[in-house]
Structure formats: C-alpha cells, structure tokens
Motif scaffolding. Structure first.
Motif, PDB file in Angstrom:
ATOM      1  N   GLU A   1    -111.674 -38.536  17.489  1.00  0.00           N
ATOM      2  CA  GLU A   1    -111.182 -39.872  17.848  1.00  0.00           C
ATOM      3  C   GLU A   1    -112.192 -40.948  17.448  1.00  0.00           C
ATOM      4  O   GLU A   1    -111.843 -41.957  16.852  1.00  0.00           O
ATOM      5  CB  GLU A   1    -110.935 -39.909  19.361  1.00  0.00           C
ATOM      6  CG  GLU A   1    -110.125 -41.096  19.796  1.00  0.00           C
ATOM      7  CD  GLU A   1    -110.058 -41.192  21.317  1.00  0.00           C
ATOM      8  OE1 GLU A   1    -109.983 -40.143  21.989  1.00  0.00           O
ATOM      9  OE2 GLU A   1    -110.116 -42.334  21.815  1.00  0.00           O
ATOM     10  N   THR A   2    -113.465 -40.687  17.743  1.00  0.00           N
ATOM     11  CA  THR A   2    -114.512 -41.668  17.418  1.00  0.00           C
ATOM     12  C   THR A   2    -114.553 -41.964  15.929  1.00  0.00           C
ATOM     13  O   THR A   2    -114.710 -43.103  15.515  1.00  0.00           O
ATOM     14  CB  THR A   2    -115.902 -41.115  17.854  1.00  0.00           C
ATOM     15  OG1 THR A   2    -115.819 -40.753  19.220  1.00  0.00           O
ATOM     16  CG2 THR A   2    -117.010 -42.124  17.645  1.00  0.00           C
TER      17      THR A   2
ATOM     18  N   GLU B   1    -112.387 -33.165  20.105  1.00  0.00           N
ATOM     19  CA  GLU B   1    -111.376 -34.236  20.122  1.00  0.00           C
ATOM     20  C   GLU B   1    -112.033 -35.602  20.259  1.00  0.00           C
ATOM     21  O   GLU B   1    -111.587 -36.581  19.646  1.00  0.00           O
ATOM     22  CB  GLU B   1    -110.360 -33.974  21.232  1.00  0.00           C
ATOM     23  CG  GLU B   1    -109.456 -32.819  20.814  1.00  0.00           C
ATOM     24  CD  GLU B   1    -108.329 -32.497  21.773  1.00  0.00           C
ATOM     25  OE1 GLU B   1    -108.324 -33.049  22.897  1.00  0.00           O
ATOM     26  OE2 GLU B   1    -107.471 -31.673  21.388  1.00  0.00           O
ATOM     27  N   LYS B   2    -113.105 -35.659  21.025  1.00  0.00           N
ATOM     28  CA  LYS B   2    -113.826 -36.937  21.166  1.00  0.00           C
ATOM     29  C   LYS B   2    -114.404 -37.362  19.807  1.00  0.00           C
ATOM     30  O   LYS B   2    -114.290 -38.522  19.398  1.00  0.00           O
ATOM     31  CB  LYS B   2    -114.951 -36.780  22.192  1.00  0.00           C
ATOM     32  CG  LYS B   2    -115.614 -38.076  22.532  1.00  0.00           C
ATOM     33  CD  LYS B   2    -116.518 -37.960  23.732  1.00  0.00           C
ATOM     34  CE  LYS B   2    -117.313 -39.250  23.868  1.00  0.00           C
ATOM     35  NZ  LYS B   2    -118.710 -39.048  24.109  1.00  0.00           N
TER      36      LYS B   2
END
Ligand SMILES: NC(=O)c1ccc[n+]([C@@H]2O[C@H](COP(=O)([O-])OP(=O)(O)OC[C@H]3O[C@@H](n4cnc5c(N)ncnc54)[C@H](O)[C@@H]3O)[C@@H](O)[C@H]2O)c1
Length: 337
Positions: free
Chosen positions: A42-43, A38-39
C-alpha cells in the motif's frame, strides 16, 4: 525490467526506492507476514503481494532483491537463479562460506547474475579511502583502527527477533555491521593473511544470541595490521549519529601520511608527514564518490552488463574472513587464511 522484493522489513524500502528511481516495475512484494507485505504494497503502490517466493515467481521477474534474514539468502538466491532471475542479496552474502559457494555455483551454472549490496563499501568516505589506498600515493599502509559503534539493542535483545541469533543471522554484530567494515578493509588493503578475534555477549540477555560486541585483529598479506571494533549495544553513543545511528570511523597510519574517514568531522582527511592537509571534507556528502549508491550501481550493472564494484567473490571473501574470526574467538587461536 520487472522486479520482486523478498522481505518487507527495514531495508526493503531502500531497494523499492532504488527500483522506482530507475523506473523499474515492482511486480510483487513477498513476506509471510500478511500485514507487513500488505502495508508495504500500500505504501509503495505495489500491485501484488505474495506469501512465498514460489508464488511471486508467477510474475516472471527479471531481478529480485533479498531483504530477508541472513539464513534465507542462500536458499532463495539459488531458487531464483535457477528460475532465471538475477539476484541482489543484502549483506552479509550468507551465514557461511559453504552457503556462499552454493550461491556462486548457481550463478555460474545458470549464467544469471548475483550481487551483494555491500552498501557501506560505496559509502563516500569508504569509497574514497579505498581509492586513495589503491592509488598508493601515501606509500605503504601500516596500521588501521576501524570501528562501527551501533545500536541494535532492542532487536538483538528480543528473543523472537532473528537479529544476532546464531541460527538465523549466522552470528552477532560481527557478521552484521562487522561485514560492512571487513568488506571495506578488504577493498582498501587486499587479502587477509591471518585473523585473531574475541567476542562477548555483554548486555544481550537471550542465551541463543551471539556476540553483541567484537574485536577483530587482521594481518593483511601486504603486512598492514588492522584492529576492528564493533558493537550493537551503544545506546548512548556520543559519536555523531549521521549515518544509521552509528559511529563509523577508520584511521590509517601510512608511510607518508595519516587518513581519517567516517561519519565524524571531518568526514575525510589526509595529512602528510610534514603536517600539510592534502584533502579535507567536513561532511560525508562532500567526499568525492563516483558510485554513491550501491543499489543504483548494481541496477546499472544489470542494465549494461558491467562488473560491480563489489563482486560475489568479494562478498564471499568477506564471509570467509568473518568465519575465520568466529573460529578464532571460539577456539582462542590465531587463524591463517
Ligand atoms: N545494507 C544495510 O545497511 C542493511 C541495513 C539493514 C539490514 N540489512 C540486511 O538486510 C536483511 C534484512 O534485514 P532487515 O533489518 O530489513 O530485517 P527485518 O527483520 O526488518 O525484515 C526482514 C523481513 O523478512 C521477512 N521474512 C521472513 N521470512 C521470510 C520468507 N521466508 N520470505 C519472505 N520474507 C520473509 C520478515 O517477515 C521481515 O518482514 C539482512 O540480511 C540484513 O543484514 C542491510
């Protein structure tokens, strides 16, 4: 073209950036670790994430990057090729020749394409060294000293990390950074005739980890001899740290001159037997290199159907030499190929 990226760790950002630079949509990023995927999503503004490869196949990708620990390269590559997806695997191709053969068999059977991102082979000083050696202008290569001094102490010393773990990595520093250098040496000097090797787990504590330092002596069929030294525990490396915190250096004594290539200063130099400097580039990015980025090069090959500089067969040969080196170290013998 639509892509998926498997694994959202250290090297995944290089693949994501390469797709973005070519304007290729990334449909999903796959990682069993939810926070990690998820990180990354998002990035990088990736619209979907998936916990498994099977889930991500629902997005019908054309190409997939394998940015996962080495033991997953073969099973994931075979599953993707069979699903009609071209595959870009990180190096090393796999842990063993047997796994490489399963990947190649799937690519040949399905007609889909399989690439291995041997990034260091296209590193400008290495590319130029290969071009100079293949051109033959320096006569016969005689002796090669090659070294990759790196620092993966933290990850390798962590018992839970796959780095340098026999089962998940297939070995220690030799199959990891060593694979960069073996692949480059094969490109420059051709097939290997025999291998002698010693390895040691000098500083790394967990018993299930492989060697942190290795010395490999190679005799090529063209009669050149090479000595390769690699380590993962150089935490206070005094070499210039221009490229991924490592010292990468190769010197070649040839019949008509001496070549230096790597990330020191100069980054590349040829001196002839009369002492004339035939070529000299101070910095890595000054060295002439027609294909400066392995992933951009592979994406061009997928788009225009051309052959990559490093084929899947070259990547397999790298693993074959490494497997022979591990056998040599284990059995204390010289292994003929
Ligand atoms: N070309 C280079 O210079 C270079 C540099 C670093 C790493 N690599 C290669 O890239 C690969 C990954 O290395 P890294 O340093 O990025 O590792 P990493 O540990 O940082 O990342 C690996 C990721 O894969 C994920 N993963 C584990 N099991 C998975 C599964 N079943 N499905 C999907 N994802 C899964 C992990 O959760 C982790 O996020 C290795 O083969 C390594 O040799 C190449």
């Amino acid at each position: 073209m639509k892509a998926i990226v498997i694994g959202s760790g250290v090297i995944s950002s290089a693949h994501i950036e390469a797709y973005r630079k070519k304007g290729i949509e990334i449909a999903s990023i796959v990682d069993p670790v939810r926070e990690a995927r998820e990180k990354a999503a998002e990035t990088w503004g990736i619209p979907h994430t998936a916990a498994t490869l099977e889930e991500a196949l629902a997005y019908h990708p054309d190409v997939a990057s394998l940015c996962t620990p080495n033991y997953l390269h073969a099973p994931h590559a075979v599953a993707l090729l069979e699903a009609g997806v071209d595959v870009i695997s990180e190096k090393p191709m796999a842990r063993t020749v047997r796994e490489c053969d399963a990947m190649i068999e799937a690519a040949e059977r399905t007609g889909k394409r399989l690439f291995v991102a041997h990034s260091q082979r296209l590193y400008p000083p290495h590319q130029h060294l290969i071009d100079v050696m293949r051109a033959g202008t320096l006569g016969k290569p005689v002796m090669v000293i090659s070294t990759f001094i790196g620092d993966e102490y933290r990850r390798m010393n962590d018992p839970a990390n796959w780095k340098g773990d026999f089962e998940h990595s297939g070995g220690g520093v030799l199959i990891d950074n060593g694979s960069h250098m073996i692949n480059m040496l094969l490109g420059a000097f051709g097939p290997v005739e025999s291998v002698e090797s010693i390895g040691t787990r000098a500083l790394i504590q967990p018993e299930h980890k492989a060697e942190d330092t290795s010395v490999v002596n190679l005799k090529f069929r063209n009669r050149t001899v090479a000595s390769l030294t690699v380590t993962f525990v150089a935490r206070a490396c005094s070499f210039p740290k221009g490229y991924c915190g490592c010292a990468i250096r190769t010197e070649v004594v040839a019949e008509k001159g001496f070549v230096t290539a790597g990330n020191g200063t100069p980054a590349f130099q040829i001196v002839d037997n009369e002492g004339n400097t035939l070529e000299r580039y101070e910095k890595e990015n000054e060295v002439p290199a027609p294909r400066p980025n392995v992933l951009a090069h592979i994406l061009d090959c997928i788009r225009d159907g051309s052959e990559p500089f490093v084929t899947m067969y070259d990547a397999r040969e790298t693993v074959r030499v490494i497997e022979a080196a591990y056998r040599s170290a284990r059995e204390g013998v010289r292994v003929s190929l």
